[in-house]
Design an enzyme around this catalytic site. Structure first.
Site, mmCIF file in Angstrom:
data_model
loop_
_atom_site.group_PDB
_atom_site.id
_atom_site.type_symbol
_atom_site.label_atom_id
_atom_site.label_comp_id
_atom_site.label_asym_id
_atom_site.label_seq_id
_atom_site.Cartn_x
_atom_site.Cartn_y
_atom_site.Cartn_z
ATOM 1 N N ASP A 79 5.900 -4.921 6.617
ATOM 2 C CA ASP A 79 6.646 -4.604 5.398
ATOM 3 C C ASP A 79 5.864 -5.190 4.220
ATOM 4 O O ASP A 79 5.087 -6.144 4.385
ATOM 5 C CB ASP A 79 8.043 -5.219 5.481
ATOM 6 C CG ASP A 79 8.865 -4.919 4.239
ATOM 7 O OD1 ASP A 79 8.783 -3.792 3.724
ATOM 8 O OD2 ASP A 79 9.565 -5.838 3.773
ATOM 9 N N ASP A 120 7.156 -5.890 0.539
ATOM 10 C CA ASP A 120 7.880 -6.853 -0.299
ATOM 11 C C ASP A 120 8.531 -7.924 0.571
ATOM 12 O O ASP A 120 9.303 -7.620 1.480
ATOM 13 C CB ASP A 120 8.939 -6.129 -1.131
ATOM 14 C CG ASP A 120 8.337 -5.031 -2.001
ATOM 15 O OD1 ASP A 120 7.227 -5.252 -2.530
ATOM 16 O OD2 ASP A 120 8.952 -3.951 -2.114
ATOM 17 N N ASN A 156 9.554 0.659 1.873
ATOM 18 C CA ASN A 156 10.550 1.475 1.172
ATOM 19 C C ASN A 156 10.420 1.236 -0.331
ATOM 20 O O ASN A 156 10.411 0.081 -0.773
ATOM 21 C CB ASN A 156 11.976 1.087 1.592
ATOM 22 C CG ASN A 156 12.335 1.571 2.985
ATOM 23 O OD1 ASN A 156 11.612 2.341 3.593
ATOM 24 N ND2 ASN A 156 13.476 1.101 3.492
ATOM 25 N N GLN A 157 10.315 2.298 -1.104
ATOM 26 C CA GLN A 157 10.220 2.188 -2.559
ATOM 27 C C GLN A 157 11.180 3.175 -3.235
ATOM 28 O O GLN A 157 10.769 4.126 -3.902
ATOM 29 C CB GLN A 157 8.778 2.434 -3.016
ATOM 30 C CG GLN A 157 7.781 1.381 -2.540
ATOM 31 C CD GLN A 157 8.072 0.010 -3.124
ATOM 32 O OE1 GLN A 157 8.451 -0.123 -4.292
ATOM 33 N NE2 GLN A 157 7.931 -1.030 -2.296
#
Length: 382
Positions: free
Chosen positions: A15, A17, A64-65
């Site tokens: 991941d 962030d 994920n953004q």
């Protein structure tokens, strides 16, 4: 060295962030950075990724953004942020999901779409791979893809649960390498691929052209080496005479002369006196196979050093395939290939492996090959 690509490759999916870069707290909740000023790469992340790649793992980021779908971040800005991450962390590839929860896509974690997509492209064995993240969505995505999972414990994710839980990415890497440490064969082959990608084709082409010029001017080629280099010298003489049509000799092939000179005159002068006795000329060449390239200061392969110095004095061309920094040979040679060091513990076997590769490349080069090779000629005749 890089991770190894191909069917059955092992990978670690990270991941972004909270793993590679710090999260940004907005209204007390963890969120993604939206500007370069907000992006802070986690200390130690680059070193942790390098450890994985050195052991043959591919390393990917999957992130994920949803801020893109929400109009809070442009795709161009996301690409710039990822470029900044890649500038500091040696990733093999990355994927991002720019959708929101309501979009029903297959890529947004906890769905496994990003992981599976990268696995298809890179030939990854998901059962032998890991996903490391800081949220329950990461853990679910990893499990759905068939990976083993490791959760990084954070102040903001006390409710998340993962297969194994650690405090830092470095600890996660420790677990991965301890549980799935590559065999010596896997490591050696991965190191070899790393070296192969870093050999200089232009330098080898220049060497081939120079050897072709030596042949055209009627020059002879004298191969020098000790230990494994001596074995290479004998083999190379055969190939350069038979395949490339260059009059070639190895100083170590005449055991009687070699031992007589070592006994009567000393080891240091064995090669230089051999070259003197052969009446080395400007038109000739000296080709060195050595791991260290020789060093008077360190007392290593001093017979090579004296021979190379004499060749330079005469004006003969000096060629070499050496390891480490190349020593005296690399400093003096007109054309020298230095085999990059992938692992300080395997310098000698890698150097000697690639010495054989380079000379076989040379004798089969269109500028040099004149004679047919047995198996190729047999197949051509079928």
């Amino acid at each position: 060295m890089p991770g190894t690509r191909g069917d059955g490759a092992r990978a670690v999916f990270l991941d972004r962030d909270g793993v590679l870069n710090a999260v940004v707290l907005r209204d007390g909740r963890p969120a993604s950075p939206r500007t370069p000023d907000e992006l802070v790469v986690e200390a130690g992340a680059a070193a942790a990724v390098r450890r994985l790649r050195e052991c043959g793992y591919l390393v990917f980021a999957v992130t994920n953004q949803p801020d893109v779908a929400r109009g809070l971040l442009t795709e161009a800005a996301l690409a710039e942020l990822m470029s900044r991450v890649e500038a500091e962390i040696p990733l093999d590839d990355w994927r991002s999901c720019i959708h929101d929860d309501v979009d029903g896509c297959e890529c947004r974690k906890p769905r496994p779409g990003m992981v599976q997509g990268l696995a298809r492209v890179w030939g990854v064995d998901l059962a032998a791979s890991y996903l490391v993240g800081d949220s329950w969505k990461d853990m679910e995505a990893g499990r759905a893809a068939g990976c083993r999972t490791i959760l990084l414990r954070r102040d903001y994710n006390s409710e998340a649960r993962g297969g194994q839980e650690v405090g830092t990415l470095d600890e996660a890497v420790d677990i991965i390498l301890a549980a799935d440490r590559p065999t010596h064969a896997l490591r050696f082959l991965a190191e070899s691929r790393w070296i192969l990608e870093r050999l200089d084709p232009a330098a080898i082409e220049a060497m081939a052209a120079a050897l072709a010029e030596l042949r055209e001017r009627g020059g002879r080629l004298f191969f020098l080496g000790v230990g494994g280099g001596a074995g290479h010298a004998s083999h190379a003489v055969n190939d350069f005479r038979k395949i490339a049509g260059i009059e070639s000799y190895a100083a170590t092939d005449n055991v009687a002369e070699l031992t007589a000179r070592a006994n009567d005159e000393g080891w240091e002068s064995t090669f230089v006196e051999y070259l003197r006795g052969s009446r080395l000329r400007r038109e000739d060449g000296v080709f060195v196979f050595s791991v260290g390239g020789g060093s008077l200061e360190r007392g290593i392969s001093t017979n090579l050093v004296r021979a190379v110095a004499y060749a330079a004095e005469v004006g003969a061309s000096v060629f070499g395939v050496v390891g480490r920094d190349g020593g005296f040979t690399a400093r003096v040679a007109r054309h020298c290939i230095v085999v990059p060091t992938a692992n300080p513990e395997t310098v000698t076997p890698h150097t000697e492996t690639f010495q054989a590769l380079v000379w076989h490349l040379l004798v089969s080069h269109p500028k040099l090959q004149r004679g047919a090779m047995k198996w190729e000629s047999v197949e051509a005749a079928r």
